[in-house]
Design an enzyme around this catalytic site. Sequence first.
Site, short mmCIF file in Angstrom:
data_model
loop_
_atom_site.label_atom_id
_atom_site.label_comp_id
_atom_site.label_asym_id
_atom_site.label_seq_id
_atom_site.Cartn_x
_atom_site.Cartn_y
_atom_site.Cartn_z
N CYS A 55 -40.05 -2.33 -13.74
CA CYS A 55 -41.56 -3.61 -12.35
C CYS A 55 -42.31 -3.72 -13.47
O CYS A 55 -43.23 -4.47 -12.90
CB CYS A 55 -41.58 -2.54 -10.95
N GLU A 113 -41.69 -4.63 -5.58
CA GLU A 113 -42.61 -5.07 -6.77
C GLU A 113 -42.54 -5.98 -7.27
O GLU A 113 -42.73 -7.11 -7.44
CB GLU A 113 -42.82 -4.04 -8.31
N CYS A 130 -41.41 1.18 -11.30
CA CYS A 130 -40.68 1.88 -12.85
C CYS A 130 -40.16 0.97 -13.73
O CYS A 130 -41.28 0.39 -13.91
CB CYS A 130 -39.39 2.19 -11.97
N HIS A 171 -36.64 -4.53 -5.49
CA HIS A 171 -37.40 -3.25 -6.45
C HIS A 171 -39.06 -3.90 -4.89
O HIS A 171 -38.92 -5.21 -5.15
CB HIS A 171 -38.26 -2.98 -7.17
#
EC number: 3.5.4.33
Lengths: 154, 154
Positions: free
Chosen positions: A85, A54, A82, A52
């Site tokens: 993260c 992040e 999410c 992801h």
Amino acid sequence: MDHEYYMRQALALAEEAMEAGEVPVGCVIVWEGEIVGRGRNRREEDRDALAHAELQAIQEANRTLGGWRLHKARMYVTLEPCPMCAGGIINARIPEVYYGARDDKAGACGSVVNLFEERFNHKPRLVGGILEEECGALLQVFFQKIRDKRKKNS
Amino acid sequence: MDHEYYMRQALALAEEAMEAGEVPVGCVIVWEGEIVGRGRNRREEDRDALAHAELQAIQEANRTLGGWRLHKARMYVTLEPCPMCAGGIINARIPEVYYGARDDKAGACGSVVNLFEERFNHKPRLVGGILEEECGALLQVFFQKIRDKRKKNS
């Protein structure tokens, strides 16, 4: 502190993700005015559930600064983080998080849960809605394209 | 399914972390009876806020299997996952998680929050307390050593 300026850098990374066929999410980490970490979603290309935007940006910032504590950093991310993260933000001790669009299905900063308001040892300051329309529009275009493609193939 | 056998493999990785001066947490991921991912805490050595045992094991399993979906995997981890790692488990679609000791301060599988019982798109089956005493004792020894060292130096 020009939040829109930094969110535009995150948006540019989200656009890069979209061109690569990934869900368009981008992120930058700022330390004393300088961007020290950049990330964009790479899950499909890297075949990596953890890729992801992040987490990529946190890892780059850790490398740039030579340490894991990002206690003076600000994160700008186009989509509400999410749980993974949001947990990474807590673990890296990032004190300020700015996001664009809300994520009603997987958001862990107010939508499904809010991990920053639980009894953990770090509670980042949270501001949502920075360039919200542009951040959200990019995601809508991406998912519309997928639906059109599916319709065409069915 | 020999849960204690696999937890002993995770414990061996936790011991490796302890020898390296890291908080002793270890993790293995099992796919059709075979260990396809191993991880141990490396935060201080790698200066990486994300270098928890579970994420290391998920990334190794993704590489081993050539895909990000671990939908037939079981995870064995010596300590209850934190929010970041519980989120990583959700993102990787791991259906079964077995942990050893509870984490009252940072546990996201029942202690502080339970991310597996929230409205996310994946809810792993969770079993705690596998070799709980051994998993917990390792952590206690580690933190006692740190306290003794601090006392000596003060």
